[in-house]
Motif scaffolding. Structure first.
Motif, PDB file in Angstrom:
ATOM      1  N   ALA A   1      73.385  42.705  95.679  1.00 14.77           N
ATOM      2  CA  ALA A   1      73.362  41.231  96.010  1.00 14.77           C
ATOM      3  C   ALA A   1      74.148  40.579  95.339  1.00 14.77           C
ATOM      4  CB  ALA A   1      72.536  41.448  96.232  1.00 14.77           C
ATOM      5  N   GLY A   2      74.882  40.821  93.924  1.00 13.10           N
ATOM      6  CA  GLY A   2      75.729  39.929  93.540  1.00 13.10           C
ATOM      7  C   GLY A   2      74.979  38.403  92.999  1.00 13.10           C
ATOM      8  N   ASN A   3      73.672  39.331  92.793  1.00 13.53           N
ATOM      9  CA  ASN A   3      73.466  37.679  92.568  1.00 13.53           C
ATOM     10  C   ASN A   3      72.738  38.116  91.016  1.00 13.53           C
ATOM     11  OD1 ASN A   3      70.660  39.050  93.108  1.00 13.53           O
ATOM     12  ND2 ASN A   3      69.959  37.464  94.586  1.00 13.53           N
ATOM     13  N   LEU A   4      73.344  38.459  89.687  1.00 13.22           N
ATOM     14  CA  LEU A   4      73.053  38.461  88.330  1.00 13.22           C
ATOM     15  C   LEU A   4      73.481  38.031  87.779  1.00 13.22           C
ATOM     16  CD1 LEU A   4      70.437  39.060  86.981  1.00 13.22           C
ATOM     17  CD2 LEU A   4      71.010  41.668  86.567  1.00 13.22           C
ATOM     18  N   ALA A   5      73.622  37.390  87.256  1.00 10.89           N
ATOM     19  CA  ALA A   5      75.164  36.677  86.215  1.00 10.89           C
ATOM     20  C   ALA A   5      74.852  38.280  85.099  1.00 10.89           C
ATOM     21  CB  ALA A   5      74.648  34.951  85.698  1.00 10.89           C
ATOM     22  N   MET A   6      76.358  38.620  85.383  1.00 11.10           N
ATOM     23  CA  MET A   6      76.559  39.762  84.061  1.00 11.10           C
ATOM     24  C   MET A   6      76.455  38.705  82.537  1.00 11.10           C
ATOM     25  SD  MET A   6      77.792  42.078  83.095  1.00 11.10           S
ATOM     26  CE  MET A   6      78.390  43.064  84.714  1.00 11.10           C
ATOM     27  N   ILE A   7      76.399  37.657  81.856  1.00  8.61           N
ATOM     28  CA  ILE A   7      75.644  36.988  80.969  1.00  8.61           C
ATOM     29  C   ILE A   7      74.259  37.314  80.524  1.00  8.61           C
ATOM     30  CG2 ILE A   7      75.548  34.629  82.001  1.00  8.61           C
ATOM     31  CD1 ILE A   7      76.740  35.963  78.927  1.00  8.61           C
ATOM     32  N   THR A   8      73.967  37.263  81.509  1.00  4.44           N
ATOM     33  CA  THR A   8      72.222  37.700  81.665  1.00  4.44           C
ATOM     34  C   THR A   8      71.974  38.821  81.355  1.00  4.44           C
ATOM     35  OG1 THR A   8      71.926  35.997  83.416  1.00  4.44           O
ATOM     36  CG2 THR A   8      70.365  37.418  82.569  1.00  4.44           C
TER      37      THR A   8
ATOM     38  N   ASP B   1      57.684  42.254  88.660  1.00  5.21           N
ATOM     39  CA  ASP B   1      56.449  42.868  89.582  1.00  5.21           C
ATOM     40  C   ASP B   1      55.868  44.677  88.976  1.00  5.21           C
ATOM     41  OD1 ASP B   1      58.279  44.549  90.692  1.00  5.21           O
ATOM     42  OD2 ASP B   1      57.528  43.735  92.736  1.00  5.21           O
ATOM     43  N   SER B   2      56.831  45.269  88.301  1.00  2.97           N
ATOM     44  CA  SER B   2      56.239  46.112  87.147  1.00  2.97           C
ATOM     45  C   SER B   2      56.984  46.473  86.237  1.00  2.97           C
ATOM     46  CB  SER B   2      56.651  47.315  88.473  1.00  2.97           C
ATOM     47  OG  SER B   2      56.962  48.599  87.818  1.00  2.97           O
ATOM     48  N   PHE B   3      56.945  47.498  85.039  1.00  2.00           N
ATOM     49  CA  PHE B   3      57.473  47.821  84.042  1.00  2.00           C
ATOM     50  C   PHE B   3      58.255  49.307  84.104  1.00  2.00           C
ATOM     51  CE2 PHE B   3      55.904  43.673  81.844  1.00  2.00           C
ATOM     52  CZ  PHE B   3      56.395  43.413  80.660  1.00  2.00           C
ATOM     53  N   SER B   4      57.839  49.542  85.109  1.00  4.34           N
ATOM     54  CA  SER B   4      58.375  51.211  84.727  1.00  4.34           C
ATOM     55  C   SER B   4      60.100  51.024  84.925  1.00  4.34           C
ATOM     56  CB  SER B   4      58.197  51.277  86.352  1.00  4.34           C
ATOM     57  OG  SER B   4      58.970  52.893  86.511  1.00  4.34           O
ATOM     58  N   MET B   5      60.456  52.441  84.045  1.00  8.78           N
ATOM     59  CA  MET B   5      61.739  51.778  83.908  1.00  8.78           C
ATOM     60  C   MET B   5      62.555  51.952  85.116  1.00  8.78           C
ATOM     61  SD  MET B   5      62.135  54.251  80.969  1.00  8.78           S
ATOM     62  CE  MET B   5      60.977  53.921  79.161  1.00  8.78           C
ATOM     63  N   VAL B   6      62.262  53.100  85.646  1.00 12.62           N
ATOM     64  CA  VAL B   6      62.914  53.425  86.897  1.00 12.62           C
ATOM     65  C   VAL B   6      62.679  52.434  87.874  1.00 12.62           C
ATOM     66  CG1 VAL B   6      62.121  54.851  89.031  1.00 12.62           C
ATOM     67  CG2 VAL B   6      61.999  55.839  86.955  1.00 12.62           C
ATOM     68  N   ASP B   7      62.236  51.483  88.430  1.00 11.37           N
ATOM     69  CA  ASP B   7      61.973  50.319  89.065  1.00 11.37           C
ATOM     70  C   ASP B   7      62.473  49.452  88.495  1.00 11.37           C
ATOM     71  OD1 ASP B   7      59.839  52.102  90.334  1.00 11.37           O
ATOM     72  OD2 ASP B   7      58.275  50.209  89.497  1.00 11.37           O
ATOM     73  N   LEU B   8      62.679  48.946  87.148  1.00 13.17           N
ATOM     74  CA  LEU B   8      63.693  48.049  86.410  1.00 13.17           C
ATOM     75  C   LEU B   8      64.578  48.269  86.649  1.00 13.17           C
ATOM     76  CD1 LEU B   8      62.082  47.930  83.042  1.00 13.17           C
ATOM     77  CD2 LEU B   8      61.712  46.075  85.157  1.00 13.17           C
ATOM     78  N   ALA B   9      64.864  49.762  86.249  1.00 14.45           N
ATOM     79  CA  ALA B   9      66.623  49.973  87.012  1.00 14.45           C
ATOM     80  C   ALA B   9      67.120  49.927  88.426  1.00 14.45           C
ATOM     81  CB  ALA B   9      67.156  51.746  86.305  1.00 14.45           C
ATOM     82  N   GLN B  10      65.801  49.850  89.490  1.00 10.67           N
ATOM     83  CA  GLN B  10      66.595  49.790  90.793  1.00 10.67           C
ATOM     84  C   GLN B  10      67.026  48.050  90.856  1.00 10.67           C
ATOM     85  OE1 GLN B  10      67.142  52.441  92.484  1.00 10.67           O
ATOM     86  NE2 GLN B  10      67.965  50.926  94.522  1.00 10.67           N
ATOM     87  N   GLY B  11      65.514  47.708  90.048  1.00 16.30           N
ATOM     88  CA  GLY B  11      65.302  45.678  90.917  1.00 16.30           C
ATOM     89  C   GLY B  11      66.947  46.052  90.249  1.00 16.30           C
ATOM     90  N   VAL B  12      67.434  46.180  88.758  1.00 12.13           N
ATOM     91  CA  VAL B  12      68.759  45.666  88.515  1.00 12.13           C
ATOM     92  C   VAL B  12      70.362  45.589  89.368  1.00 12.13           C
ATOM     93  CG1 VAL B  12      70.405  45.493  86.272  1.00 12.13           C
ATOM     94  CG2 VAL B  12      67.817  45.361  85.802  1.00 12.13           C
ATOM     95  N   ALA B  13      69.458  47.330  89.798  1.00 16.65           N
ATOM     96  CA  ALA B  13      70.566  47.954  90.418  1.00 16.65           C
ATOM     97  C   ALA B  13      71.267  47.065  91.900  1.00 16.65           C
ATOM     98  CB  ALA B  13      70.549  48.839  91.032  1.00 16.65           C
ATOM     99  N   ASP B  14      69.864  46.141  92.720  1.00 17.78           N
ATOM    100  CA  ASP B  14      69.786  45.841  93.461  1.00 17.78           C
ATOM    101  C   ASP B  14      70.307  44.341  93.555  1.00 17.78           C
ATOM    102  OD1 ASP B  14      67.959  47.888  94.605  1.00 17.78           O
ATOM    103  OD2 ASP B  14      66.577  47.228  94.814  1.00 17.78           O
ATOM    104  N   ARG B  15      70.176  44.036  92.169  1.00 16.20           N
ATOM    105  CA  ARG B  15      70.589  42.254  92.460  1.00 16.20           C
ATOM    106  C   ARG B  15      71.710  42.609  92.390  1.00 16.20           C
ATOM    107  NH1 ARG B  15      67.317  38.173  88.995  1.00 16.20           N
ATOM    108  NH2 ARG B  15      68.804  36.796  89.768  1.00 16.20           N
ATOM    109  N   ASN B  16      72.226  43.545  91.241  1.00 14.96           N
ATOM    110  CA  ASN B  16      74.137  43.646  91.127  1.00 14.96           C
ATOM    111  C   ASN B  16      74.291  44.167  92.308  1.00 14.96           C
ATOM    112  OD1 ASN B  16      74.281  43.179  88.029  1.00 14.96           O
ATOM    113  ND2 ASN B  16      73.889  45.229  87.642  1.00 14.96           N
TER     114      ASN B  16
ATOM    115  N   VAL C   1      64.306  39.825  85.387  1.00 14.91           N
ATOM    116  CA  VAL C   1      65.142  39.681  86.176  1.00 14.91           C
ATOM    117  C   VAL C   1      65.494  40.621  87.486  1.00 14.91           C
ATOM    118  CG1 VAL C   1      67.546  40.519  86.084  1.00 14.91           C
ATOM    119  CG2 VAL C   1      66.486  38.576  84.494  1.00 14.91           C
ATOM    120  N   ALA C   2      64.556  41.833  87.115  1.00 12.69           N
ATOM    121  CA  ALA C   2      64.297  42.816  87.673  1.00 12.69           C
ATOM    122  C   ALA C   2      62.750  42.718  88.740  1.00 12.69           C
ATOM    123  CB  ALA C   2      64.369  44.168  87.312  1.00 12.69           C
TER     124      ALA C   2
END
Lengths: 523, 517
Positions: free
Chosen positions: B217-224, B200-215, B196-197
């Motif tokens: 941009a509004g293209n990450l479904a809440m249900i996911t 390309d990385s399992f780093s927690m910081v990167d994952l949080a950033q990836g999720v925040a970016d997609r949120n 989802v994020a």
């Protein structure tokens, strides 16, 4: 005289149509078959039995030799310029996938042979036959992994299977071994018939048995009625499902695993499974990738059933061999999850799983062979009570191998499951991933039961007994444990090998056969 | 390379793996050399502790919201997992707790290892456990985190299964399967998160950033996100344990040897709550908002259920185990409020519970040692027979029920208070209801704890033990207990020692939640 005959032949106006063979590509198979026949010949020519251990040694050397012969093949198929190639009129494919599977199958041969040695001597059955059968069976397995034609795959399947039927029935003084052999044979013959019928239907539907031509035909043609091809695929799946013991074609597995000689089971659970899955992947993932949307749901159902049957029914068993038989069904389900993904990552995951699992399961059955008593009895859970006191090292090794099968981190089993789940999620099958992990938890209960039995203390621990540990069996244990643990900490090497072991479809370099531009796109 | 550089580069790694190295060393020492084995094990634990103290001393407390001592190395390139370790204000208190508890448990066990003895294997497991626990608190890569999180499982399983009480096999298998079940769902979540994020990385910081970016941009479904959080909830919630997944805990605690119980209560349960904050809340804040009401509900059910469970127990150790369920409920309530205040309370609650309940299990172990039973109705008059032991028990019980001036108060009271004003996205009415229920839980806690103290310590010894000479606190017990007792008091008087460290990081986190609608 021969020379003049040759002269005549080459001068003849009509060129004799002979098939070009890249002998190097067939070297592993040839070494296995030739070596098996050689052992058999030597054994029948010398007046007395050879020294004990020499059969096992010869088998190990032959398998190692075949491995050495496969190394240049690996280098060749990885080479950007030369790459994978088809030979024998396009019936055999030498690509990363087949060479990788060959390595795994040969490792299984080595481990099973090491386990056979001490076991056969204890049962006073030492002789050439089991080793010869296993080598032949392995040659069939390698053939299946590199078959580029359904007929060749069927030949491989039969060579593989018939040898294993005999291996299962090998223990002449044990009635359950006979039963196992007959059961396996009858059901196996059925499944072979299904397989063959499937080939016939596919030939009827596509006009070829060659995987490349099938794929080319299917990608270029829209079939008005694909019933024939789908029916053929379904029948092929029955044949493969039987070989890899996928539910609902698994009924033979527990009985056969329990009755058959333990080292034979080590081979069945590792080598035979690898060959079966290699064939399955080649046919479904490569040749029928255009029908992916038709077969993926079927594999999905099979995977769920297989994992559930393998984990839930294992819980109620009291015989360690039966437990591991059901657990091997569960593992087959996991590999089916990877197959279901139908992606390159899925193939990689399946290969990684097969490689890791081969060492775990061959090592585990190696321990069972050691712990059992003369007559191949003593495999119930109660026989494992107190093992940590009688043979602490064997018990510890067994515990680690079982934990690896459970998928505990820092063992290869963890990463095997990890890759499978990754592939499944990437392919959008999160449901399957969740079911898979839940069944993994259920089956870990089974492994824990065995560990608890080995390490339990209290009143129900029987009197100490001496358990001889043959040197060869110890070596097999060391090898499987080393691989399991080191892959568990540094999975990168095996993972990158599996990544490069891509199966490909390449027509033989015969311009007339297939239009080169029509090379089917890899999925 | 000067000292500081060496510490930055290797400090955390050494701290985490020195116990493991000690475990390997222990394997080669002959079994007969018991004294040497014990010294080597304690040495390894202290060495790791010394490195840890050096790291913590060089930690920059003025910017404790930032990750420090970060090391980032390639580990398994094929799956994008890296060896990333680092610490910030959230990990520091828990690392300190772990570094303290491990050697103390060894000292406590020094001369009375539980049956079937075998100190070598026992100490090896303990050291492996230490590596797993420390590793979990420093890992900043999800795969690394998961591996450490799981490594903890096996030694504890063996500790309960081999050195445990009568029902050890049942308890150990239950513990193992429950936790494994949670982990199985958790790893699926981790992998889904990875894709989802960005993949390309399992780093927690990167994952949080990836999720925040997609949120953003509004293209990450809440249900996911909610489903992924659900998988983590299973993994961490079972470890905490939250109602209704708590049933493994009383069995595991009751059957585990004293050392195992102490580590289980003091550190292992915190892996769950720590995971909630570090992984689930940090990476998936929006899903956390959706889950928070349910987590809060389960937390208060846990508080009341745990307390009622305590009132029904006849076994001292089982009672303390149930009280853990209740206390961890307070911690989870603080987390569910999603405010800086509540999260601070939660982290303080973790440390306080670690110290106090750890102490209570030590005491239960010592009582069992002397009386060979923990059945409450057979005990009594502890203050007469072993006054020091009795008073220490009283002190810990007061701390456990949240008496102001002792550590327990600062975990419990602010957690309840935080529910009064939860994050703006959460329903105020609902959380205020939780607050009332939780407050009622403290009354019950006072009830069952004082009742326990009254029945075991007051009165006269039961006839059975009237003439038995009961030894008071031993030297090894003093050594193991004094640091814990002192800390319970010091943290009770100066709670800022911990709040000061945790607040910066948790403020950042609280602000994130404050910004969510």
């Amino acid at each position: 005289m021969l020379a003049s005959l040759w002269q005549q032949l080459s001068d003849s106006p009509v060129p004799i149509d002979s098939v070009d063979l890249a002998w190097a590509g067939l070297a592993p198979v040839m070494i296995l078959i030739g070596g098996a026949l050689l052992i058999l010949a030597v054994d029948s020519l010398v007046p007395r039995r050879l020294r004990p251990g020499s059969y096992a040694l010869a088998t190990v050397l032959l398998a190692a030799g075949a491995m050495v012969a496969a190394v240049p093949l690996w280098q060749r198929v990885q080479d950007a310029e030369r790459g994978p190639f088809a030979t024998a009129a396009g019936a055999i494919m030498v690509d990363g996938f087949s060479v990788f599977a060959t390595f795994v199958i040969l490792s299984a041969v080595i481990l099973a042979a090491l386990s056979f040695d001490g076991w056969l001597r204890r049962e006073e059955m030492d002789g050439a036959e089991p080793y010869v059968l296993m080598l032949l069976s392995a040659s069939g397995g390698v053939m299946m992994a590199s078959a580029n034609d359904l007929i060749v795959m069927f030949l491989g399947l039969e060579i593989l299977s018939i040898a294993v039927y005999v291996l299962a029935a090998m223990h002449l003084r044990k009635i359950t071994s006979q039963e196992a052999g007959v059961k396996y044979f009858v059901l196996g013959a059925f499944s072979s018939a299904f397989f063959l019928y499937g080939i016939a239907l596919i030939y009827g539907g596509t006009g070829s048995t060659n995987l490349v031509r099938i794929a080319t035909y299917l990608s270029a043609t829209v079939l008005g009625d694909s019933g024939l091809v789908l029916a053929g695929l379904a029948l092929l799946l029955v044949g493969f499902g039987f070989k890899v013991a996928a539910a609902p074609f698994h009924f033979w597995a527990p009985d056969v695993y329990q009755g058959a000689p333990t080292p034979s089971v080590a081979w069945m659970a590792s080598g035979v499974k690898v060959a079966g899955f290699a064939g399955l992947l080649r046919v479904f993932y490569l040749a029928f990738s255009t029908y992916r949307l038709d077969w993926q749901p079927v594999i999905f159902v099979l995977a769920v059933l297989t994992m559930l049957v393998g984990s839930v029914l294992a819980v109620v068993q009291t015989d360690v061999k039966r437990m591991l038989a059901y657990s091997s069904i569960n593992h087959a389900g996991f590999i089916l999850v990877a197959v279901q993904a139908a992606t390159a990552a899925g193939v990689q995951a399946a290969l990684f799983y097969l490689a890791a699992y081969t060492f775990m399961v061959a090592g585990s059955f190696g321990v069972i062979a050691v712990v059992s008593r003369k007559g191949d009895i003593g495999t119930s859970l109660d026989d494992y009570r107190g093992l940590s006191r009688d043979r602490p090292v064997v018990a510890f090794a067994f515990a680690l191998l079982l934990l690896a099968q459970a998928g505990v981190p820092l063992t290869s089993g963890f990463f095997a499951k990890f890759y499978v789940i990754t592939a499944a999620i990437e392919a959008g099958s999160s449901t399957l991933a969740i079911i898979a992990m839940i069944t993994a938890v259920i089956s870990s209960y089974v492994y824990l039961r065995i560990i608890v039995a080995m390490y339990g203390a209290g009143d129900d621990v029987p009197a100490p007994r001496t358990i001889p540990l043959p040197a060869a069996a110890g070596l097999a244990l060391v090898i499987s444990l080393t691989v399991t643990m080191s892959v568990g900490v540094f999975p990168g090497t095996l993972a990158s090998l599996a990544e490069r072991a891509t199966p490909v479809l390449i027509p033989e370099s015969d311009p007339g056969a297939v239009d080169p531009s029509g090379v089917p796109p890899g999925p | 390379m000067d000292n500081n550089e060496f510490l930055t580069e290797w400090g955390l790694t050494l701290m985490v793996f020195l116990p493991l190295a000690g475990a390997l060393l222990l394997m080669v020492i002959p079994k007969a050399q018991e004294q040497m084995i014990k010294v080597a094990a304690l040495g390894a634990a202290l060495a790791s502790g010394a490195v840890g103290v050096a790291v913590l001393a060089n930690f920059n407390y003025d910017s404790s919201e930032k990750l420090q001592f970060v090391v980032n190395r390639n580990w398994i390139e094929a799956i994008h997992a890296n060896y990333i370790v680092g610490i910030d204000g959230l990990s520091v208190p828990l690392i300190a707790l772990t570094l303290l508890i491990t050697p103390l448990v060894m000292v406590y066990s020094w001369n009375h290892f539980p049956q079937p003895h075998n100190p070598q294997a026992f100490l090896i497991l303990m050291l492996v456990l230490a590596t797993g626990m420390l590793g979990t608190f420093v890992a900043q890569d999800l795969i690394l985190f998961f591996v450490f999180f799981e490594v903890v499982l096996l030694p504890m399983y063996f500790m309960i299964g081999v050195w445990g009480g009568e029902q050890r096999q049942y308890a150990s298998i239950k513990f193992f399967l429950y936790t494994l079940f949670g982990s199985a769902l958790m790893i699926v979540s981790f992998l889904a998160l990875f894709f989802v994020a960005g993949g390309d990385s399992f780093s927690m910081v990167d994952l949080a950033q990836g999720v925040a970016d997609r949120n953003a941009a509004g293209n990450l479904a809440m249900i996911t996100q909610v489903l992924i959080f659900g998988g983590m909830f299973m993994g961490f919630g079972i470890k905490v344990p939250m109602f209704p997944f708590h049933t493994w805990l009383p069995d595991a605690h009751t059957q585990a040897p004293t050392a195992g119980s102490v580590i289980l209560a003091a550190v292992l349960l915190k892996l769950g709550t720590y995971g909630f904050i570090r992984v689930a809340l940090f990476i998936l804040p929006e899903a956390a908002v959706k889950w928070a009401p349910y987590i809060g509900a389960l937390a208060v059910i846990g508080i009341i259920y745990g307390a009622l469970g305590c009132l029904a127990q006849t076994d001292m150790k089982r009672l303390i185990a149930f009280s853990s369920v209740a206390h961890m409920g307070f911690v989870m309530l603080g987390i569910a409020s999603l405010t800086t205040f509540g999260l601070n309370a939660a982290v303080f609650g973790m440390v306080a519970h670690g110290l106090i309940t750890g102490m209570l299990f030590f005491l239960a172990g010592s009582v069992k040692d002397r009386f060979h039973t923990l059945e409450i109705k057979r005990l009594g008059g502890l203050l007469l027979q072993a006054p020091k032991l009795g008073w220490i028990l009283g002190f810990c019980i007061m701390a456990s029920l949240g008496l102001p001036g002792l550590a327990g108060f600062w975990g419990e009271f602010p957690a309840i208070l935080s529910a009064y004003n939860p994050a703006p996205a959460l329903s105020q009415e609902l959380f205020r209801t939780y607050m009332v229920i939780a407050a009622f839980g403290t009354v019950l806690a006072a009830g069952y704890l004082l009742w326990l103290f009254q029945r075991t310590a007051f009165g006269t010894p039961s006839e059975e033990f009237a003439d038995v000479e009961i030894e008071d606190v031993r030297v090894s017990e003093w050594i193991a207990w004094v640091p814990l007792l002192a800390l319970i008091l010091v943290l009770g008087v100066f709670p800022n020692i911990i709040f000061h460290v945790t607040d910066p990081f948790l403020t950042v986190m609280g602000n994130t939640f404050a910004g969510l609608k």
